[in-house]
Design a protein around this motif. Structure first.
Motif, mmCIF file in Angstrom:
data_model
loop_
_atom_site.group_PDB
_atom_site.id
_atom_site.type_symbol
_atom_site.label_atom_id
_atom_site.label_comp_id
_atom_site.label_asym_id
_atom_site.label_seq_id
_atom_site.Cartn_x
_atom_site.Cartn_y
_atom_site.Cartn_z
ATOM 1 N N ARG A 80 0.832 -1.214 0.000
ATOM 2 C CA ARG A 80 0.000 0.000 0.000
ATOM 3 C C ARG A 80 0.866 1.263 0.000
ATOM 4 O O ARG A 80 0.587 2.229 -0.703
ATOM 5 C CB ARG A 80 -0.928 -0.002 1.229
ATOM 6 C CG ARG A 80 -2.233 -0.682 1.025
ATOM 7 C CD ARG A 80 -3.104 0.072 0.012
ATOM 8 N NE ARG A 80 -3.728 1.255 0.593
ATOM 9 C CZ ARG A 80 -3.546 2.505 0.177
ATOM 10 N NH1 ARG A 80 -2.762 2.763 -0.846
ATOM 11 N NH2 ARG A 80 -4.161 3.521 0.772
ATOM 12 N N HIS A 81 1.928 1.236 0.787
ATOM 13 C CA HIS A 81 2.837 2.386 0.854
ATOM 14 C C HIS A 81 3.477 2.599 -0.526
ATOM 15 O O HIS A 81 3.541 3.721 -1.029
ATOM 16 C CB HIS A 81 3.883 2.137 1.943
ATOM 17 C CG HIS A 81 5.018 3.132 1.960
ATOM 18 N ND1 HIS A 81 6.248 2.862 1.402
ATOM 19 C CD2 HIS A 81 5.124 4.387 2.452
ATOM 20 C CE1 HIS A 81 7.053 3.900 1.556
ATOM 21 N NE2 HIS A 81 6.393 4.855 2.192
ATOM 22 N N MET A 82 3.884 1.490 -1.170
ATOM 23 C CA MET A 82 4.513 1.596 -2.496
ATOM 24 C C MET A 82 3.534 2.225 -3.495
ATOM 25 O O MET A 82 3.909 3.111 -4.275
ATOM 26 C CB MET A 82 4.946 0.189 -2.940
ATOM 27 C CG MET A 82 5.580 0.099 -4.301
ATOM 28 S SD MET A 82 4.393 0.029 -5.646
ATOM 29 C CE MET A 82 3.552 -1.510 -5.345
ATOM 30 N N GLY B 155 16.747 9.215 -1.651
ATOM 31 C CA GLY B 155 17.731 8.919 -2.688
ATOM 32 C C GLY B 155 17.568 7.559 -3.359
ATOM 33 O O GLY B 155 18.359 7.195 -4.226
ATOM 34 N N SER B 156 16.538 6.792 -2.980
ATOM 35 C CA SER B 156 16.372 5.479 -3.639
ATOM 36 C C SER B 156 15.643 5.687 -4.960
ATOM 37 O O SER B 156 15.229 6.793 -5.298
ATOM 38 C CB SER B 156 15.544 4.550 -2.761
ATOM 39 O OG SER B 156 14.167 4.841 -2.904
ATOM 40 N N SER B 157 15.453 4.555 -5.692
ATOM 41 C CA SER B 157 14.747 4.658 -6.971
ATOM 42 C C SER B 157 13.241 4.811 -6.726
ATOM 43 O O SER B 157 12.437 4.649 -7.636
ATOM 44 C CB SER B 157 15.027 3.411 -7.794
ATOM 45 O OG SER B 157 14.640 2.272 -7.053
ATOM 46 N N THR C 240 10.180 1.807 -7.327
ATOM 47 C CA THR C 240 10.801 0.573 -7.840
ATOM 48 C C THR C 240 11.535 -0.147 -6.705
ATOM 49 O O THR C 240 11.424 -1.369 -6.543
ATOM 50 C CB THR C 240 11.826 0.905 -8.960
ATOM 51 O OG1 THR C 240 11.268 1.907 -9.773
ATOM 52 C CG2 THR C 240 12.207 -0.301 -9.762
ATOM 53 N N TYR C 241 12.246 0.635 -5.896
ATOM 54 C CA TYR C 241 12.940 0.036 -4.739
ATOM 55 C C TYR C 241 11.914 -0.594 -3.792
ATOM 56 O O TYR C 241 12.074 -1.740 -3.348
ATOM 57 C CB TYR C 241 13.777 1.103 -4.012
ATOM 58 C CG TYR C 241 14.048 0.758 -2.568
ATOM 59 C CD1 TYR C 241 15.006 -0.189 -2.235
ATOM 60 C CD2 TYR C 241 13.321 1.357 -1.535
ATOM 61 C CE1 TYR C 241 15.236 -0.536 -0.903
ATOM 62 C CE2 TYR C 241 13.545 1.021 -0.207
ATOM 63 C CZ TYR C 241 14.499 0.071 0.106
ATOM 64 O OH TYR C 241 14.716 -0.271 1.422
ATOM 65 N N LEU C 242 10.841 0.174 -3.524
ATOM 66 C CA LEU C 242 9.840 -0.302 -2.560
ATOM 67 C C LEU C 242 9.165 -1.582 -3.060
ATOM 68 O O LEU C 242 8.882 -2.492 -2.284
ATOM 69 C CB LEU C 242 8.795 0.788 -2.303
ATOM 70 C CG LEU C 242 9.368 2.037 -1.614
ATOM 71 C CD1 LEU C 242 8.378 3.185 -1.658
ATOM 72 C CD2 LEU C 242 9.764 1.736 -0.162
#
Ligand code: HEM
Length: 364
Positions: free
Chosen positions: A296-298, A313-315, A318-320
């Protein structure tokens, strides 16, 4: 004799002066007030308060499970406390709707003021993950650096310490390994059980082979899965094969603990196994709800920032997305269902064992 206590004022007890002074929007500081920043701050703070409560529950459960012999009453308490955690998790998922009343454009009004802060730096969230048993080697790395390097020195120290401590996963594993009733004094329970599951897997293979709706490609995929189920099931009874699966990260729970968990699942109707079954069930719920929250957060992040990189700083989404599957902890408990058979096909237990699993005052 009744002891009297000095009167307490509601606001003092809850330290509301402090609590209600902790909402300080950055946009006000930069003299460009953004209305929705207050909501953003409060939602995050409420999360952190609930994280604190979850940690409080996890620590108490950890303490109970550290003993070699766990008082049966403690299992009931642990179940109740994990259920409390799962109720909180449901709130945590629901709360995202409140935050989503802020639109992506509203968020842009203050987002740049927050860089490089991010939920990624929530040390309480990391503590929860570590206390439950998410291992460092199973974490998705981003930008080739460890998650704790984005924390302050004070928080990094707490997190590094938590990585050394025994996790809930490991405690449950040890508890399962100690489960009595797994030696059957000459009775070949697992042979009988294995035979039943083998025929179930063979039946499934026949269904795949004769299903006219499957294309050749799909049939091959399903046959491979069926073969893998068989291999994994065989490995449950073969020390070397099991060690090989463990080495390759295909399973995490020890062989002994897995067999105990399987037995508990199969014979959960026996009175003594009911509470252990409840424990495995609520652990599965908790793992599932964390996965739901991640998902859900993603989605919210995708909706809010599209494919921009995160403030941390993550992608971004996509990272999540990658963490959703990779950061599950009790995945072996989910996989057990592959080897469950209908109650009607369960091997009968030897009379003496069945007696032990019942209540002492059982009519049998
Ligand atoms: C507008 C709302 C939000 C956005 C756009 C957002 C965005 C992101 C992004 C992009 C990441 C990946 C790390 C990074 O590069 O920053 C992240 C991670 C994270 N966020 Fe949020 N977030 C939001 C709300 C929340 C809320 C309300 C919480 C509750 C505490 C939260 C907790 C977390 C946590 C714990 C992580 C780390 C997840 C992991 O590494 O597995 N976020 N967030």
């Amino acid at each position: 004799m009744n002891k009297t206590y000095p009167p307490v004022y509601y606001s003092d007890y809850l330290q509301l002066n402090k609590l209600l002074s902790c909402q300080v929007p950055k946009s006000n500081e930069y003299l460009r007030p953004a209305h929705d920043e207050m909501l953003f701050i409060i939602v995050h703070q409420v999360y952190e308060l609930w994280f604190k409560q979850i940690i409080h529950e996890l620590d108490s459960i950890n303490k109970m499970f550290r003993d070699e012999i766990i008082d049966e009453r403690n299992i009931g308490t642990a179940v109740a406390r994990i259920q409390r955690i799962t109720e909180i998790q449901k709130l945590l998922i629901e709360q995202l709707h409140v935050l989503e009343t802020m639109t992506p454009l509203d968020f842009l009004e203050f987002r740049d003021y927050l860089i490089p802060a991010s939920g990624f730096q929530s040390f309480q969230f990391r503590l929860i993950e570590n206390k439950i048993g998410l291992k460092s080697e199973n974490r998705i790395q981003y930008n080739n650096f460890d998650y704790y390097n984005s924390l302050s020195e004070e928080h990094r120290k707490i997190i590094l310490e938590s990585m050394e401590n025994i996790s809930l996963f490991e405690l449950v594993e040890k508890w399962l390994e100690r489960t009595p009733f797994l030696s059957f004094a000459g009775y070949n329970f697992w042979d009988v059980y294995k035979h039943t599951v083998d025929s179930m897997i063979d039946d499934e293979k026949q269904i795949i082979l004769t299903n006219p709706a499957l294309s050749e490609k799909k049939r091959d995929v399903q046959l491979k899965q069926n073969e893998m189920n068989k291999e994994n099931f065989d490995a449950l009874f073969d020390d070397e094969k099991y060690a090989e699966l463990k080495k390759h990260g295909k399973v995490r729970l020890s062989q002994k603990a897995t067999l105990a968990a399987l037995f508990i699942n199969l014979y959960r109707d026996e009175p003594i196994l009911h509470l252990p079954f409840m424990l495995l069930s609520v652990l599965t719920d908790m793992d599932e709800l964390f996965t739901n929250w991640r998902y859900r957060h993603m989605l919210m992040v995708h909706r809010m920032i599209g494919s921009k990189v995160g403030t941390g700083g993550s992608s971004g989404h996509t990272y999540l997305m990658q963490t959703i599957e990779k950061h599950r902890v009790f995945i072996d408990l989910f996989n057990l269902s592959t080897y469950l058979i209908p109650r009607s096909s369960l091997p009968a237990l030897p009379g003496e064992l069945e007696k032990q699993l019942g209540f002492n005052y059982s009519h049998k």
